[in-house]
Motif scaffolding. Structure first.
Motif, mmCIF file in Angstrom:
data_model
loop_
_atom_site.group_PDB
_atom_site.id
_atom_site.type_symbol
_atom_site.label_atom_id
_atom_site.label_comp_id
_atom_site.label_asym_id
_atom_site.label_seq_id
_atom_site.Cartn_x
_atom_site.Cartn_y
_atom_site.Cartn_z
ATOM 1 N N PHE A 396 0.847 -1.188 0.000
ATOM 2 C CA PHE A 396 0.000 0.000 0.000
ATOM 3 C C PHE A 396 0.883 1.238 0.000
ATOM 4 N N ASN A 397 0.503 2.199 -0.789
ATOM 5 C CA ASN A 397 1.255 3.445 -0.832
ATOM 6 C C ASN A 397 0.224 4.567 -0.879
ATOM 7 N N ASN A 398 0.119 5.312 0.218
ATOM 8 C CA ASN A 398 -0.872 6.386 0.347
ATOM 9 C C ASN A 398 -2.281 5.864 0.046
ATOM 10 N N SER A 399 -2.594 4.756 0.640
ATOM 11 C CA SER A 399 -3.875 4.057 0.507
ATOM 12 C C SER A 399 -4.176 3.631 -0.934
ATOM 13 N N MET A 401 -3.303 0.964 -3.792
ATOM 14 C CA MET A 401 -2.735 -0.362 -3.699
ATOM 15 C C MET A 401 -1.895 -0.656 -4.935
ATOM 16 N N ILE A 402 -0.711 -1.119 -4.695
ATOM 17 C CA ILE A 402 0.147 -1.539 -5.800
ATOM 18 C C ILE A 402 0.246 -3.039 -5.678
ATOM 19 N N TYR A 403 -0.322 -3.790 -6.589
ATOM 20 C CA TYR A 403 -0.205 -5.228 -6.457
ATOM 21 C C TYR A 403 0.725 -5.755 -7.539
#
Ligand SMILES: *[C@@H]1O[C@H](CO)[C@@H](O)[C@H](O)[C@H]1NC(C)=O
Ligand SMILES: *[C@@H]1O[C@H](CO)[C@@H](O)[C@H](O)[C@H]1NC(C)=O
Ligand SMILES: *[C@@H]1O[C@H](CO)[C@@H](O)[C@H](O)[C@H]1NC(C)=O
Ligand SMILES: *[C@@H]1O[C@H](CO)[C@@H](O)[C@H](O)[C@H]1NC(C)=O
Length: 523
Positions: A396-399, A401-403
């Motif tokens: 998670f990056n600043n809410s 989502m990077i999957y």
């Protein structure tokens, strides 16, 4: 003076009488009281007087009555006297001491002639002492008034029930958190009492039910040590004596929230609950972000014991957000953080972990949400092989989502509220359970996958669910030895399968592994 005079005169008369005509006296006594006895029973001239009862030690509780026996044989021929130190208590049949508690129990002839107990022969001349006191302790002498006095000595020990005569704290004892507390009780009694400490409706801070000793020490007092303590002195005589000490521990508020995130819906009543421990009782204020909340039509604050509740009636979207309860007393301040949200709760998977198909899997789940779910996001991927021990997780990056690109994602429109008519009971009043399923295709047989799901309603996306594992059905046995079947062959390396990686095994619960092993053996 009068008593002494009476004593001397009486003694003189009695000695004279017994010396002058002993047989007359004996006969007179016996004839009067025991007419059935013959002179043969009584007259034993020439025998020296002997005590039938030996001197003894008597242990008697205060307040009770003691009889000190003195029995002489042959009967009747002698004048007997009881003495305590130099004080004469009785002389012959005359009580000399003015002490009302003293009584002479005289039986002029042997009861043994009647009962047949030889030990009790002779003349009885017992001293009864009522309502004994500690100062009665000492030696009691029964003396025969012959030319050469003979005597027996009884020793009286007075047992005194325990009495606590000193308590370190008579009122409630107040200490600051972290302090060392010493409570003390001192007791007297005979024998010396033992003092033991207990606690009302609780074990002692040490975890023991009871400890003995004159003092009880509590290191680092905290709210768990507060309560009523009891010291009890016991020596086996009478009832134990007890005293109570109430310990109050003063400390600043310790705040917990009952649920840090409260899911609700528009038009519902929501309750935010803080559990506050503090001594003395705290003042608790409620805030939304930085604004203090007063009691209005919309808000009400209640307290019951250590439970502090903010009730939000008829929730509107403006009520969603961050709340805090701030508790303070003279010893400090504590804060609990809570979030009121209209988003759905975490999704819960309910499909079986083991699929019935080789290449597809029907994954199903449900979420609790008051508002209808408009959209779901399903993520799944083959369970990674942890060859290098690295965990691949969603980031998670600043809410946002990077999957990783090995996650497949499916966006599904909400199926609508399926059972709006059945609202759940508290703690989710008015919240409904919404179910969803999806058939995942193009899967490998005997392969374990992991999945996560997220749901969105009119108030936004909820939090991503925890990972759920499912495994597709195995192929036939000949296919199972293929290297591609690796993730599903946990625990059967002895059958010639490729050894499983430890990282994979860690991820699985032991129960799940068991099921896999079982099923593999069945096929
Ligand atoms: C709740 O609030 C809405 C809008 O503020 C209002 O229309 C409705 O009547 C209220 N309901 C209750 C039960 O107070
Ligand atoms: C509530 O607090 C969290 C951090 O605790 C923050 O990320 C979030 O933005 C806050 N929400 C609002 C509506 O202020
Ligand atoms: C998938 O599972 C759900 C719930 O278990 C069920 O209602 C649904 O019919 C299933 N779908 C298929 C295609 O089997
Ligand atoms: C998070 O996003 C910012 C820009 O949006 C980027 O600079 C940063 O590297 C990201 N962090 C991670 C851990 O991916």
């Amino acid at each position: 003076m009068h008593a002494v005079f009476v004593f001397i005169v009486t003694l003189a008369l009695l000695v004279l009488a017994s010396v002058a005509c002993p047989s007359t006296r004996r006969r007179r006594i016996h004839a009067q009281n025991y007419p059935g006895l013959t002179d043969q029973d009584i007259l034993q001239e020439g025998k020296p007087a002997t005590f039938v009862t030996p001197g003894q030690t008597y242990r008697i509780a205060t307040g009770s009555t003691v009889v000190l026996p003195c029995r002489v044989t042959p009967a009747g021929a002698y004048v007997l006297a009881w003495k305590r130190g130099i004080a004469v208590l009785t002389a012959g049949p005359v009580k000399v001491t003015p002490d009302k508690r003293v009584r002479l129990l005289q039986s002029p002839v042997s009861t043994s002639s009647l009962t047949g107990i030889p030990e009790l022969s002779g003349e009885g001349y017992s001293l009864e002492l009522k309502d004994v006191r500690p100062q009665d302790a000492g030696d009691y002498v029964c003396q025969i008034g012959t030319m050469e006095p003979r005597e027996i000595t009884h020793t009286l020990e007075i047992l005194v029930p325990p009495r606590i005569h000193y308590v370190s704290h008579s009122g409630p004892l107040e200490v600051l958190q972290g302090a060392t507390v010493k409570m003390e009780c001192r007791a007297s009694g005979n024998p010396v009492p033992t003092v033991a400490w207990t606690r009302k409706n609780n074990v002692l801070p040490s975890g023991e039910r009871s400890v003995s000793g004159l003092s009880l020490v509590i290191q680092h007092a905290d709210r768990h040590s507060a309560g009523q303590y009891q010291c009890s002195a016991d020596n086996g005589v009478g009832q134990p004596d007890t005293r109570h000490i109430t310990l109050n521990v003063l400390y600043g508020p310790e705040v917990e929230t009952e649920r840090s995130t409260v899911h609700t819906g528009i038009g519902l009543e929501a309750q935010l609950v803080c559990i506050v421990h503090a001594e003395p009782s705290p003042q608790v204020l409620w805030f939304k972000d930085t604004a203090q909340l007063g009691t209005t039509e919309q808000h009400a604050a209640h307290a019951r014991g250590n439970r502090y509740t903010l009730v939000i009636r008829n929730v509107t979207s403006a009520d969603f957000g961050n709340y805090s309860c701030v508790a303070s007393n003279s010893h400090g301040k504590g804060r609990g953080q809570l979030t009121l949200t209209g988003t759905a709760g975490l999704a819960v998977f309910d499909s079986p972990p083991l699929g019935t198909e080789k290449d597809t899997y029907n994954i199903s789940w449900s979420v609790n949400s008051h508002a209808a779910i408009t959209e779901y996001r399903l993520f799944y991927r083959q369970q990674p092989h942890h060859h290098h021990g690295h965990h691949q997780e969603l980031i998670f990056n600043n809410s946002k989502m990077i999957y990783r690109n090995d996650w497949n994602s499916v966006v599904l429109p909400g199926a609508g509220v399926t059972n709006l008519q059945i609202p759940l009971p508290p703690p989710f009043p008015g919240v409904t359970r919404q179910k969803m399923w999806y058939t995942v295709r193009s899967l490998h047989p005997s392969t374990t996958y992991e999945a996560r799901v997220q749901a969105r309603n009119q108030h936004g996306w909820n939090k991503l669910s925890p990972i759920f594992h499912f495994t597709t059905r195995s192929n036939d046995m000949e296919n199972m030895v293929e290297p591609s079947a690796q993730p599903a062959v946990y625990g059967i390396s002895q059958q010639g399968m490729a050894p499983f990686s430890s990282g994979v095994r860690e991820k699985l619960s032991s129960a799940f592994s068991l099921i896999v092993v079982l099923v593999v053996h069945l096929f």
